[in-house]
Design a protein around this motif. Structure first.
Motif, short mmCIF file in Angstrom:
data_model
loop_
_atom_site.label_atom_id
_atom_site.label_comp_id
_atom_site.label_asym_id
_atom_site.label_seq_id
_atom_site.Cartn_x
_atom_site.Cartn_y
_atom_site.Cartn_z
N MET A 152 0.86 -1.14 0.03
CA MET A 152 0.07 -0.05 0.11
C MET A 152 0.88 1.21 0.25
SD MET A 152 -3.11 0.15 0.06
CE MET A 152 -4.57 2.05 -0.43
N LYS A 155 2.04 2.38 -3.42
CA LYS A 155 1.09 2.75 -4.34
C LYS A 155 1.70 4.59 -4.92
CE LYS A 155 -0.88 -0.76 -5.29
NZ LYS A 155 -0.63 -1.44 -7.22
N ALA A 158 -2.49 6.68 -4.56
CA ALA A 158 -3.09 6.62 -3.19
C ALA A 158 -2.46 7.87 -2.85
CB ALA A 158 -2.44 4.95 -3.05
N LYS A 163 -3.63 5.08 1.96
CA LYS A 163 -1.93 4.90 2.47
C LYS A 163 -1.66 4.28 4.16
CE LYS A 163 1.09 6.16 -1.43
NZ LYS A 163 2.17 6.99 -1.47
N SER A 347 -6.21 0.04 -5.67
CA SER A 347 -6.09 0.93 -3.94
C SER A 347 -6.79 2.16 -5.35
CB SER A 347 -4.35 1.29 -3.74
OG SER A 347 -4.09 1.79 -5.28
#
Length: 377
Positions: A152, A155, A158, A163, A347
């Motif tokens: 995560m 990303k 995102a 996150k 995501s």
């Protein structure tokens, strides 16, 4: 030796407690006294099933086509794979429609795909056709939360708040997903054009590129081995198609001990419909082979005639740790490869970050084109 009290449940020989498959140990492990029991390895070459033969059989007496997997055993007259069926409890989620096995030792469990509560009284006894092969879990549930957190944070687009999302280890549900695998000998004949670039200069001395085109024809051939097609619709097919790091040496002949303590999803895509996805994949790769065969700087394919011979298939189940998380009222699915621990999924995307990135790229292009002239003035 652990006593198998039904097809997917095992009893500890030391204390009588329930045993489950342990990814860390690669053995059955008692939930109470922690006694371990090795799982016998069943030797044997990988056996494929003849696709055309089974299409003919399915036409005569449907079983694999959607909705037929709960047919009475007496109606099955042909052998497939291990040639056995297993009576298991299965339950269909009212929220997402996924059909999975249900642990008879619990009153409730959660759907591994959408986290909806599932009750024991919603489950029913059904026949599950044993797959040909299984890839057992090797990556433990204990590591899922950490690999998700790293995934995560990697990303770029995102939102910063997303996150920070965390999923506890116990929210990752160990689930075997069914896959069809296909083999085929491909041969193809094509006609088309090969484009070769060359440079010309105009009357003012400026150079520009032109292309000469030549008519071509030819043939290509290739053997496609183990084209994987997910046999479920409960997880975005784009996510599952990204998971490709499986190794044929990891395949094990079906043994119910590997399933103890895990959920198994029942296939919802039969092997005939699955072959349509395999054909699309083979055609895409064949076009790449044809373009390589044509050569040159550009390729146009005018006609392409593909023939597939010696088509084989088998039913395989692969291990996944499955979870979902919510961000701004939207649910996102993630899966962890039960062999490698690699994370796949979707995501949230920050529109602001995307816009800023585009503006950054535009600024770089502008600087490359115009900055030298400005500095030279």
């Amino acid at each position: 030796m652990a006593e198998q009290n039904d097809k997917l449940q095992f009893q500890c020989p030391s204390c009588g407690g329930q045993m489950q498959y342990s990814p860390e140990a690669g053995k059955l492990k008692c939930l109470y006294c922690e006694a371990e029991q090795a799982i016998p390895h069943i030797e044997g070459a990988i056996v494929e099933n003849d696709y055309d033969e089974w299409v003919e059989r399915e036409t005569r007496a449907p079983f694999f086509t959607k909705g037929a997997q709960t047919a009475p055993a007496a109606e099955k007259t042909d052998d497939f794979g291990s040639g056995e069926t297993t009576n298991v409890l299965e339950v269909t989620c009212n929220q997402c429609g996924a059909t999975t096995t249900f642990d008879p030792h619990v009153q409730a469990q959660r759907c591994p795909f959408c986290d909806t509560p599932l009750e024991n009284n919603e489950a029913h006894l059904s026949q599950f056709w044993e797959p040909n092969y299984v890839v057992p879990f090797h990556f433990s549930q204990r590591g899922c939360s950490e690999v998700f957190k790293k995934w995560m944070k990697g990303k770029w687009f995102a939102p910063s708040a997303a996150k920070q999302t965390e999923i506890s280890n116990n929210r990752f549900k160990g689930t075997y997903l069914p896959y069809w695998t296909y083999d085929a000998q491909m041969s193809a004949y094509y006609t088309g054009e090969r484009g070769e670039d060359y440079t010309e200069r105009d009357s003012e001395g400026n150079s520009h590129t032109e292309t000469r085109w030549y008519s071509v024809s030819g043939s290509v051939a290739s053997f496609f081995d183990d084209v994987l097609v997910p046999a479920v619709e409960s997880i975005d097919r784009k996510i599952l198609n990204e998971v490709k790091d499986w190794k044929i040496e990891d395949y094990k002949t079906y043994n119910p001990a590997y399933f103890a303590g895990f959920v198994t999803q029942i296939y919802t895509l039969d092997f005939i419909k699955g072959f349509e996805y395999a054909q699309s994949f083979i055609e895409e790769k064949t076009r790449e082979l044809v373009k390589d065969d044509i050569g040159g700087d550009h390729q146009n394919i005018t006609t392409l005639d593909i023939t597939l011979d010696d088509k084989k298939f088998k039913l395989l189940v692969l291990p996944f740790w499955i979870a979902s998380y919510r961000y701004k009222e939207k649910i996102y699915q993630v899966v962890v490869n039960g062999m490698t621990g690699k994370v796949y999924g979707k995501s949230p995307v920050s529109a602001l970050k995307v816009i800023l990135f585009i503006l950054f790229i535009i600024a770089i292009i502008w600087a490359i084109i115009y900055l030298p002239d400005l500095l030279g003035e």
